[in-house]
Design a protein around this motif. Structure first.
Motif, PDB file in Angstrom:
ATOM      1  N   LEU A 163      43.784  41.117  38.914  1.00 22.71           N
ATOM      2  CA  LEU A 163      43.142  39.923  39.481  1.00 22.71           C
ATOM      3  C   LEU A 163      41.623  39.957  39.322  1.00 22.71           C
ATOM      4  N   ILE A 164      41.003  41.131  39.496  1.00 23.17           N
ATOM      5  CA  ILE A 164      39.548  41.192  39.353  1.00 23.17           C
ATOM      6  C   ILE A 164      39.140  40.972  37.892  1.00 23.17           C
ATOM      7  N   LEU A 165      39.959  41.464  36.958  1.00 23.43           N
ATOM      8  CA  LEU A 165      39.677  41.238  35.539  1.00 23.43           C
ATOM      9  C   LEU A 165      39.865  39.770  35.166  1.00 23.43           C
ATOM     10  N   LEU A 166      40.882  39.152  35.746  1.00 22.35           N
ATOM     11  CA  LEU A 166      41.095  37.720  35.512  1.00 22.35           C
ATOM     12  C   LEU A 166      39.902  36.913  36.036  1.00 22.35           C
ATOM     13  N   ALA A 167      39.425  37.285  37.230  1.00 19.74           N
ATOM     14  CA  ALA A 167      38.270  36.591  37.817  1.00 19.74           C
ATOM     15  C   ALA A 167      37.034  36.745  36.930  1.00 19.74           C
ATOM     16  N   LEU A 168      36.838  37.937  36.386  1.00 14.31           N
ATOM     17  CA  LEU A 168      35.690  38.173  35.495  1.00 14.31           C
ATOM     18  C   LEU A 168      35.805  37.341  34.220  1.00 14.31           C
ATOM     19  N   GLY A 169      37.024  37.298  33.651  1.00 19.60           N
ATOM     20  CA  GLY A 169      37.244  36.507  32.451  1.00 19.60           C
ATOM     21  C   GLY A 169      36.943  35.036  32.687  1.00 19.60           C
ATOM     22  N   LEU A 170      37.369  34.523  33.838  1.00 25.90           N
ATOM     23  CA  LEU A 170      37.119  33.113  34.176  1.00 25.90           C
ATOM     24  C   LEU A 170      35.628  32.871  34.416  1.00 25.90           C
ATOM     25  N   LEU A 171      34.970  33.844  35.040  1.00 26.86           N
ATOM     26  CA  LEU A 171      33.526  33.723  35.284  1.00 26.86           C
ATOM     27  C   LEU A 171      32.762  33.636  33.961  1.00 26.86           C
ATOM     28  N   LEU A 172      33.088  34.518  33.029  1.00 24.50           N
ATOM     29  CA  LEU A 172      32.423  34.502  31.727  1.00 24.50           C
ATOM     30  C   LEU A 172      32.792  33.250  30.935  1.00 24.50           C
ATOM     31  N   ARG A 173      34.003  32.770  31.128  1.00 26.22           N
ATOM     32  CA  ARG A 173      34.448  31.562  30.425  1.00 26.22           C
ATOM     33  C   ARG A 173      33.647  30.340  30.881  1.00 26.22           C
ATOM     34  N   GLY A 174      33.110  30.421  32.093  1.00 26.54           N
ATOM     35  CA  GLY A 174      32.295  29.328  32.608  1.00 26.54           C
ATOM     36  C   GLY A 174      30.967  29.195  31.906  1.00 26.54           C
ATOM     37  N   ALA A 363      40.226  39.389  24.689  1.00 29.32           N
ATOM     38  CA  ALA A 363      39.684  40.606  25.304  1.00 29.32           C
ATOM     39  C   ALA A 363      40.126  40.724  26.759  1.00 29.32           C
ATOM     40  N   THR A 364      40.105  39.614  27.497  1.00 29.70           N
ATOM     41  CA  THR A 364      40.502  39.634  28.911  1.00 29.70           C
ATOM     42  C   THR A 364      41.970  39.986  29.062  1.00 29.70           C
ATOM     43  N   ILE A 365      42.826  39.405  28.240  1.00 34.26           N
ATOM     44  CA  ILE A 365      44.267  39.680  28.326  1.00 34.26           C
ATOM     45  C   ILE A 365      44.545  41.152  28.044  1.00 34.26           C
ATOM     46  N   VAL A 366      43.909  41.699  26.996  1.00 36.61           N
ATOM     47  CA  VAL A 366      44.154  43.106  26.645  1.00 36.61           C
ATOM     48  C   VAL A 366      43.717  44.037  27.768  1.00 36.61           C
ATOM     49  N   VAL A 367      42.518  43.831  28.330  1.00 38.74           N
ATOM     50  CA  VAL A 367      42.069  44.739  29.396  1.00 38.74           C
ATOM     51  C   VAL A 367      42.893  44.545  30.668  1.00 38.74           C
TER      52      VAL A 367
END
Length: 467
Positions: A163-174, A363-367
């Protein structure tokens, strides 16, 4: 052209500059400092000074941190010169392509993919553990969702890490413009918490805890050799500044701002690490610091339990900013390799806002898979292997870089050429030889897989074939 000649064909800087010219140049020196400090100062600042003092260097661990920062500074000089002369995305991968040839760039990119992905996933599992401890008095995370896939142990997924990695991916996607503000705020909070520990702890320093400052050598530790061994151990605490060069295509005035970001990161990190080490070994005798959380132990020993709780929050912030920078660098690396046609899936494509969201998504999915499902304990050493290999090649690359007549090289230059580049490469290579044998074997297998992929897919689909 022979197969070997084709593999060592070099990419031109102008092609990269044309491809990367679509990026919005929004990063300033201040933003680079935020990214760099975010990557370099993680939870290790609350742990490493204590454990290295207790097992290897004693209170002289302060000297170990200063020496490690100076040695890291050699590599930082090499990266600063490379990024100044070659302001493109992809860091060491792109430098290898331009200076040595495509196959060298590919090997570096392949090493860095593993390094970045494992680093982010490993820190995510650490963040999960700290978070679980923080909320334990209120809620206990079910065991099935608290660790990697291991049915015999009753764990199936590390849900918090995912969940924290998903949140980071979404943050960077913004977008970088929006997300860098949050990153900079968190870095400031993290530094404030570190300064809080130093300020509070300073009043509880006992001078006799520094005696002897360099303990007498015994059982293969301590003494002057212990200080030098400690230097090699804490050297890895400064890794992460190299990720800044991944951002070169998005930096305003990279010839000025990237060296400021890299050197500023190292100086601030060195000062903070040395201060924490000095205060910690002054509060508690170094012989008592070989524990999981030495800073919390020191604060609890003087009755400052409230500050210990704040330190836990600081550790969470530290790991968050570290993951942010490394996931950002991962996405730019995947973009750069995809830009050259060496990875499938059109990874080098930018969205309407000129950002590599496709590479970021992969990258987000793999990590997330690594962090949620894969036991990482024995793989984390590979992070250091990939980094040190890049350090060797980038340092040596300064020599042919200076000889290139086709490159405009009027930015930062590493002093005492060619002596310092050779010393930087030599020290990095020496540290590679000190890694565990299992790590070297695992790295050799990873590189062999990478070369198979390159010669069966990458070389055929490379955009270099178009020139």
């Amino acid at each position: 052209m022979t197969l070997l000649g084709r593999a060592f064909k070099k990419e031109s800087l102008s092609n990269y500059m044309q491809s990367d010219g679509h990026f919005e140049k929004s990063l300033t020196a201040k933003d680079l400092l935020g990214l760099g400090i975010g990557a370099v100062i993680g939870t290790g600042i609350f742990i490493l000074p204590g454990t290295v003092a207790a097992t290897t260097a004693g209170p002289a661990v302060v000297i170990s941190f200063i020496l490690a920062a100076l040695i890291s500074g050699l590599v930082a000089m090499a990266y600063s010169e490379m990024a100044s002369a070659l302001p493109v995305a992809g860091s060491a991968y792109s430098y290898g392509n331009i200076i040595f040839g495509e196959v060298v760039g590919w090997v570096l990119g392949w090493a860095l993919i593993l390094e970045y992905f494992l680093a982010v996933a490993a820190v995510a599992t650490g963040w999960s553990a700290y978070f679980a401890n923080l909320i334990a008095p209120i809620y206990e995370i079910p065991k099935a969702f608290s660790g990697p896939l291991n049915p015999s142990e009753g764990t199936y997924i590390n849900l918090v890490a995912v969940l924290i990695l998903l949140a980071l991916g979404l943050l960077l996607r913004g977008g970088m413009k929006e997300s860098k503000r949050l990153q900079n705020i968190m870095v400031i909070l993290k530094i404030a918490i570190i300064i809080l520990f130093v300020a509070v702890g300073f009043f509880y320093i006992k001078a006799n805890n520094y005696q002897p400052f360099i303990p007498e050598r015994m059982n293969g530790a301590f003494g002057i050799r212990g200080v030098l061994t400690g230097t090699a151990m804490v050297f890895f605490a400064f890794l992460g500044f190299d990720a800044l060069s991944s951002s070169a295509a998005e930096v305003k005035n990279p010839k000025r701002n990237i060296p400021i970001g890299i050197f500023g990161t190292l100086i601030i990190a060195a000062v903070l690490y040395a201060l924490v080490a000095f205060v910690l070994t002054g509060m508690v005798n170094y012989t008592e610091l070989n524990v999981a959380d030495p800073v919390a132990l020191a604060l609890q020993s003087v009755g400052r339990n409230g500050v210990a709780l704040v330190i836990t929050i600081g550790a969470l912030l530290g790991m968050f900013t570290m993951m942010y920078t490394m996931l950002y660098a991962s996405s730019r690396l995947v973009y750069a390799i995809g830009r050259d046609g060496l990875l499938p899936g059109n990874m080098g494509k930018l969205n309407k806002r000129e950002e590599p969201t496709r590479a970021l998504t992969i990258a987000t999915i793999v990590v997330m898979v690594f962090g949620g499902l894969v036991p990482l304990d024995r793989l984390v050493d590979l992070v250091n292997m990939g980094t040190l290999l890049a350090f060797v090649v980038v340092s040596l690359g300064i020599i042919p870089l200076r000889k290139r007549q086709d490159l405009t090289h009027d930015g930062y230059k590493m002093p005492f050429y060619p002596v310092l580049p050779l010393i930087s490469a030599g020290f990095s290579f020496f540290l590679m030889t000190q890694l565990h044998v299992e790590t070297l074997i695992a790295a050799a297998i990873w590189f062999a897989i990478g070369l198979v992929i390159y010669f069966t897919y990458g070389i055929k689909h490379s955009k270099l074939n178009e020139f």
